[in-house]
Design a protein around this motif. Structure first.
Motif, mmCIF file in Angstrom:
data_model
loop_
_atom_site.group_PDB
_atom_site.id
_atom_site.type_symbol
_atom_site.label_atom_id
_atom_site.label_comp_id
_atom_site.label_asym_id
_atom_site.label_seq_id
_atom_site.Cartn_x
_atom_site.Cartn_y
_atom_site.Cartn_z
ATOM 1 N N LEU A 17 6.124 5.868 13.317
ATOM 2 C CA LEU A 17 5.433 5.853 12.014
ATOM 3 C C LEU A 17 4.013 6.408 12.155
ATOM 4 N N LYS A 18 3.792 7.104 13.214
ATOM 5 C CA LYS A 18 2.563 7.883 13.435
ATOM 6 C C LYS A 18 1.281 7.064 13.292
ATOM 7 N N GLY A 19 1.291 5.899 13.939
ATOM 8 C CA GLY A 19 0.050 5.162 14.095
ATOM 9 C C GLY A 19 -0.299 4.161 13.004
ATOM 10 N N HIS A 20 0.505 4.096 11.930
ATOM 11 C CA HIS A 20 0.180 3.091 10.922
ATOM 12 C C HIS A 20 1.433 2.610 10.172
ATOM 13 N N ASN A 37 -7.750 -0.284 15.147
ATOM 14 C CA ASN A 37 -7.881 -0.846 13.784
ATOM 15 C C ASN A 37 -6.652 -1.686 13.443
ATOM 16 N N GLU A 38 -6.597 -2.176 12.201
ATOM 17 C CA GLU A 38 -5.464 -3.021 11.782
ATOM 18 C C GLU A 38 -4.258 -2.110 11.581
ATOM 19 N N SER A 39 -3.276 -2.212 12.477
ATOM 20 C CA SER A 39 -2.158 -1.254 12.468
ATOM 21 C C SER A 39 -1.130 -1.541 11.387
ATOM 22 N N VAL A 40 -1.060 -2.801 10.958
ATOM 23 C CA VAL A 40 -0.064 -3.187 9.944
ATOM 24 C C VAL A 40 -0.812 -3.724 8.727
ATOM 25 N N ASP A 41 -0.462 -3.211 7.531
ATOM 26 C CA ASP A 41 -1.144 -3.697 6.319
ATOM 27 C C ASP A 41 -0.596 -5.046 5.862
ATOM 28 N N LYS A 56 0.833 -1.214 0.000
ATOM 29 C CA LYS A 56 0.000 0.000 0.000
ATOM 30 C C LYS A 56 0.863 1.257 0.000
ATOM 31 N N ILE A 57 0.569 2.128 -0.957
ATOM 32 C CA ILE A 57 1.323 3.380 -1.055
ATOM 33 C C ILE A 57 0.337 4.519 -0.820
ATOM 34 N N THR A 58 0.664 5.410 0.105
ATOM 35 C CA THR A 58 -0.213 6.557 0.363
ATOM 36 C C THR A 58 0.553 7.831 0.063
ATOM 37 N N ASP A 59 -0.001 8.639 -0.836
ATOM 38 C CA ASP A 59 0.658 9.888 -1.264
ATOM 39 C C ASP A 59 2.123 9.657 -1.611
ATOM 40 N N GLY A 60 2.375 8.583 -2.353
ATOM 41 C CA GLY A 60 3.736 8.311 -2.828
ATOM 42 C C GLY A 60 4.684 7.822 -1.753
ATOM 43 N N LYS A 61 4.114 7.401 -0.595
ATOM 44 C CA LYS A 61 4.983 7.029 0.534
ATOM 45 C C LYS A 61 4.579 5.705 1.186
ATOM 46 N N VAL A 62 5.583 4.952 1.653
ATOM 47 C CA VAL A 62 5.337 3.695 2.359
ATOM 48 C C VAL A 62 6.037 3.762 3.716
ATOM 49 N N THR A 63 5.324 3.357 4.783
ATOM 50 C CA THR A 63 5.970 3.286 6.099
ATOM 51 C C THR A 63 6.344 1.833 6.387
ATOM 52 N N ARG A 106 0.869 -7.452 17.230
ATOM 53 C CA ARG A 106 -0.369 -7.077 16.527
ATOM 54 C C ARG A 106 -1.500 -6.831 17.527
ATOM 55 N N ALA A 107 -1.628 -7.739 18.504
ATOM 56 C CA ALA A 107 -2.696 -7.589 19.507
ATOM 57 C C ALA A 107 -2.533 -6.265 20.256
ATOM 58 N N GLN A 108 -1.329 -5.971 20.698
ATOM 59 C CA GLN A 108 -1.083 -4.729 21.460
ATOM 60 C C GLN A 108 -1.383 -3.501 20.599
ATOM 61 N N SER A 109 -0.824 -3.500 19.378
ATOM 62 C CA SER A 109 -0.950 -2.310 18.520
ATOM 63 C C SER A 109 -2.397 -2.084 18.112
ATOM 64 N N ASN A 110 -3.079 -3.174 17.733
ATOM 65 C CA ASN A 110 -4.478 -3.015 17.308
ATOM 66 C C ASN A 110 -5.367 -2.603 18.480
ATOM 67 N N ALA A 111 -5.042 -3.099 19.667
ATOM 68 C CA ALA A 111 -5.821 -2.710 20.850
ATOM 69 C C ALA A 111 -5.668 -1.209 21.089
ATOM 70 N N ILE A 112 -4.507 -0.672 20.802
ATOM 71 C CA ILE A 112 -4.265 0.765 20.996
ATOM 72 C C ILE A 112 -4.944 1.593 19.909
ATOM 73 N N THR A 113 -4.772 1.191 18.644
ATOM 74 C CA THR A 113 -5.264 2.052 17.551
ATOM 75 C C THR A 113 -6.732 1.802 17.228
#
Ligand code: AMP
Ligand code: ZN
Length: 452
Positions: free
Chosen positions: A229-232, A260-264, A17-24, A251-258
């Motif tokens: 990486l500012k949340g995603h 949503n699915e934190s990693v694509d 996934k590329i957003t505005d020409g950028k990948v985190t 994944r469990a920790q990060s998704n519980a915080i955000t």
């Protein structure tokens, strides 16, 4: 077309996934209690290959790689911290150990032409970030304080636990070791520690709202990836052994915080064997990049060996393969310099090959075919275009070592012998020259030499 990669969670090759020409991107970094072995370096190279493949299309990549300098327990049942164990063995401070091996890690990356990440946050300097996250997990009911005053993640509070590895909670049996040894302080066997109470430990501990202690390993990667990486995170990289429990817990920790699915996309590199054996410290089968350099090989020969194998397959590295790759790189550099170059143009055929889930073995075969095809006018351009991804320093001009006076004399004697048609003298002089490291070719314009 752009890069597609095999995603461990969906078990499918997916476009990155590329957003505005950028990948985190986030890549799990080294535990700095020892030198990284070439197996670890294969995994770190994987992140570099993804990054370069994206950059070939003009995509901007932001890459974060953590330095684990605290909290990573060893596998054995006594559950000692690896950093503290090594500090004891080397009779020094654990932070001195951490900085020493961290410097070695950066040195290895640069010798393998792995481009530096945007930041290398250290676990020991991110304790506050982790504590904020742990407090939030307690507040939202995903974590609890155990009877031993350690903080645990409540695995059952996270229904999609197991999505990456397929290890669902209902199938995980008690008694299996998921993480540190426990003394009944946690509520459920698959829960894991976010904050460990210091107990008797006096080094590498920090104050916290739950008492002095130190963080668990998994929370480190959630805290650093989400913060930097500012949340995603578009793409998360690590070796296959990190799939479970490390990435599952992350994944469990990060998704519980955000929420949503934190990693694509979860990318895992398969392991490296050496001469047919698993590479591990306990098996006494660890090979360092330094050892390869000490044997006279270009470290980039290892990079080429890795490229000759697909990242998703286990691979067996051998001394013979390193030697062959070393010779290939030298030959390519020499040929490219000889072919000459006016300008480098885009080779879309090459891009198509790497965009297909980093098919590096096919990319190398493609270049070998170009090398052989004498009718192609732009061979240097194709190689040097590819090298922006391969990172083999193919435009480096190999130094030609001067021949010594004895070799000059032998060459002159052989030239004279050929003029006088003394063929057996010519043959024995050739053998002597070959023994001295030269290769001799007889051409219409006389004998020619090169270093073998
Ligand atoms: P460590 O320093 O042990 O935390 O490992 C750093 C990285 O190397 C992790 O992503 C591991 O999954 C990976 N790794 C460990 N052993 C190997 C191996 N033999 N081959 C490839 N990657 C490995
Ligand atoms: Zn990690």
């Amino acid at each position: 077309m752009s890069l597609s990669i095999y995603d461990t969670a969906s078990r499918k090759v997916q476009p990155v996934k590329i957003t505005d020409g950028k990948v985190t991107m986030y890549c799990c970094g080294p535990t700095v209690y020892r030198d990284a072995h070439v197996g670890n370096l294969r995994t770190f190279l994987l992140a570099d290959l993804v990054r370069r493949a994206l950059e070939m299309h003009g995509t901007q990549v932001e890459l974060i790689q953590n330095i684990t300098d605290v909290g990573h327990m060893s596998e054995d049942i006594d559950s000692q911290d690896k950093m503290l164990e090594q500090a004891k063995a080397e009779k020094t401070d654990p932070f001195a150990i951490a900085r020493k091996y961290e410097a070695g890690f950066h040195n290895d990356l640069s010798r393998l032409k792995i481009k530096p990440a945007d930041a290398y946050p250290r676990a020991s300097e991110s304790i506050a970030l982790m504590q904020v996250m742990i407090a939030q997990l307690i507040e939202t009911g995903f974590a609890y304080i155990g009877e031993d005053n350690s903080v645990y993640f409540d695995a059952q509070s996270f229904p999609s636990y197991g999505a990456i590895s397929g290890n669902r909670l209902d199938a995980l049996k008690p008694g299996h070791r998921y993480d540190y040894t426990e003394d009944g302080a946690k509520r459920f066997h698959a829960d894991w520690a976010l904050w460990k109470n210091a107990g008797m430990r006096s080094e590498m501990i920090w104050d916290s709202p739950w008492g002095p202690g130190f963080p668990g390993w998994h929370i480190e990667c959630s805290a650093m990836s989400l913060h930097f990486l500012k949340g995603h995170i578009n793409l998360h990289v690590g070796g296959i052994d990190l799939r479970f429990p490390h990435h599952e817990n992350e994944r469990a920790q990060s998704n519980a915080i955000t929420g949503n699915e934190s990693v694509d996309l979860w990318l895992h590199g398969e392991h490296l064997l050496f001469e047919g054996r698993k590479m591990s410290k306990s098996a006494g089968n660890v090979v360092l990049l330094q050892e390869i350099i000490d044997r006279g090989f270009d470290p980039l020969a290892v990079r080429l060996c890795f490229l000759e194998n697909r990242y998703r397959s286990q691979m067996d590295l051998t001394w013979a393969a390193i030697e062959a790759a070393d010779a290939t790189i030298k030959r390519w550099r020499k040929k490219i310099a000889g072919w000459g170059l006016s300008r480098i143009s885009t080779d879309s055929e090459f891009l198509t090959i790497i965009d297909n889930d980093l098919d590096t073995p096919k990319a190398i075969q493609y270049l070998r075919a170009i090398e052989k095809d004498e009718t192609l006018p732009d061979r240097a351009s194709r190689f040097l275009f590819a090298d922006q991804f391969l990172g083999l320093d193919l435009n480096r001009v190999e130094e030609v070592k001067a021949i010594n006076p004895e070799q000059i004399q032998l060459l002159e004697q052989r030239m004279q012998a050929r003029i006088e048609k003394r063929w057996s003298d010519s043959d024995s002089l050739r053998i002597k020259l070959e023994e001295s490291g030269l290769e001799i070719k007889d051409t219409n314009t006389g004998q020619q030499w090169s270093w073998r």
